[in-house]
Each structure stands twice: as structure tokens, then as C-alpha cells.
Design a protein around this motif. Structure first.
Motif, PDB file in Angstrom:
ATOM      1  N   HIS A  45       0.824  -1.206   0.000  1.00  0.00           N
ATOM      2  CA  HIS A  45       0.000   0.000   0.000  1.00  0.00           C
ATOM      3  C   HIS A  45       0.863   1.263   0.000  1.00  0.00           C
ATOM      4  O   HIS A  45       0.491   2.267  -0.610  1.00  0.00           O
ATOM      5  N   ARG A  46       2.002   1.217   0.663  1.00  0.00           N
ATOM      6  CA  ARG A  46       2.906   2.378   0.629  1.00  0.00           C
ATOM      7  C   ARG A  46       3.450   2.598  -0.780  1.00  0.00           C
ATOM      8  O   ARG A  46       3.546   3.735  -1.246  1.00  0.00           O
ATOM      9  N   HIS A  53       1.067   9.304  -6.637  1.00  0.00           N
ATOM     10  CA  HIS A  53       1.293  10.743  -6.488  1.00  0.00           C
ATOM     11  C   HIS A  53       1.613  11.378  -7.834  1.00  0.00           C
ATOM     12  O   HIS A  53       2.228  10.753  -8.690  1.00  0.00           O
ATOM     13  N   ALA A  54       1.226  12.621  -8.025  1.00  0.00           N
ATOM     14  CA  ALA A  54       1.548  13.338  -9.257  1.00  0.00           C
ATOM     15  C   ALA A  54       3.055  13.493  -9.408  1.00  0.00           C
ATOM     16  O   ALA A  54       3.590  13.440 -10.523  1.00  0.00           O
ATOM     17  N   VAL A  58       6.182  12.869 -12.611  1.00  0.00           N
ATOM     18  CA  VAL A  58       7.239  13.821 -12.968  1.00  0.00           C
ATOM     19  C   VAL A  58       8.605  13.162 -12.804  1.00  0.00           C
ATOM     20  O   VAL A  58       9.490  13.312 -13.666  1.00  0.00           O
ATOM     21  N   ILE A  59       8.780  12.419 -11.720  1.00  0.00           N
ATOM     22  CA  ILE A  59      10.051  11.728 -11.489  1.00  0.00           C
ATOM     23  C   ILE A  59      10.293  10.687 -12.591  1.00  0.00           C
ATOM     24  O   ILE A  59      11.410  10.577 -13.112  1.00  0.00           O
TER      25      ILE A  59
END
Length: 154
Positions: A45-46, A53-54, A58-59
Motif C-alpha cells: 500500500h505504501r 502521487h503526481a 514527474v520523477i
């Protein structure tokens, strides 16, 4: 993410009495029973929370651009493509299990919540509780009955 805060310990009598408060960044959005779950479930889940995440997109785009730039610098040697394929295949396989685990858990929780709503409703059909466990023939018969009900009411 928003959370609701009640003005009393028993909860508001009227749902409109709830106030919306922003969740503090970095604060856990998990229930206290989160710690009782198996460490593998918490880990999956982590990973799911982080990858959704947005910033993760990007990463990922930045890593791809860096990968191409380094490849251009070294004239794309043969090991370059092999490393890329192995990396993407490994990440894809891991993410498949992450997504499967989180979706199955969320679906099961949603089904239990819906079962509870059916159980507490006086006019609901109690035979629909745990319907996801029913044999295919039973589901097909209910589907045909529902279609017949729709045609009758139209």
C-alpha cells in the motif's frame, strides 16, 4: 485530501453539521488498525500510495529523459537496451502485484460496506448480501430478473 471532523463525540445528528478540514501534509491517512495488518500488505500500500502521487509521474519522466541523454552520450550501447528492458519488465511485474493487492482489498472493503447498507435497510433484499460469492448461474438469474423488472417499469 480532506477529512471530516464532528462537533460531538457521537457524531452530528445532521450530516450537514460536519466541517471539512484539510489533512495535514505528512499525516497518516490510515486508520489505527493499519498497524495490525501484515507488513507486506502495508508495504504494498505504501508503494501504491507513492506511485499514485503526481510527483511520481514527474520523477518517471525525468528518469526517462536522463536515460535518453546518457544513452545519447554513450551512443546507445547494446547493454543499454537490455538494461532498459529488464528494468521496465521488473517494475511492471512488481506494480502488477501492487495494483492487484490494493484493488482486491479496496473491492472487498467496498463489498462489506455495501452488505452492511443492505443489512440495515428495511426494504432491501437480504439475498443480495455477499452476492459476489454466488455461483454464476445465480448471478445470471438475478441479472435476467433485473432486466425484466426494468422492462416492466418502462
Amino acid at each position: 485530501m480532506e477529512s471530516y471532523v464532528s462537533t460531538s463525540d457521537d457524531g452530528p445528528a445532521d450530516p450537514r453539521e460536519r466541517r471539512r478540514l484539510p489533512t495535514i501534509s505528512g499525516a497518516s491517512s490510515h486508520a489505527p488498525s493499519w498497524k495490525d495488518r501484515h507488513w507486506t500488505s502495508r508495504s504494498l500500500h505504501r508503494v501504491s500510495d507513492g506511485s499514485s502521487h503526481a510527483v511520481a509521474g514527474v520523477i518517471a519522466a525525468a528518469v526517462i529523459v536522463a536515460w535518453v541523454l546518457v544513452g545519447l552520450f554513450y551512443n546507445f550501447p547494446t547493454w543499454w537496451a537490455t538494461a532498459l528492458y529488464a528494468t521496465t519488465a521488473s517494475i511492471t511485474m512488481v506494480m502488477t502485484f501492487v495494483i492487484q493487492h490494493t484493488q482486491a482489498r479496496q473491492t472487498a472493503a467496498t463489498q462489506r460496506k455495501l452488505d452492511e447498507l443492505i443489512r440495515t435497510s428495511a426494504t432491501a433484499n437480504d439475498s443480495l448480501i455477499a452476492l459476489e460469492e454466488a455461483p454464476d448461474q445465480h448471478l445470471q438469474a438475478l441479472n435476467e430478473l433485473t432486466l425484466a423488472d426494468r422492462q416492466w417499469t418502462v
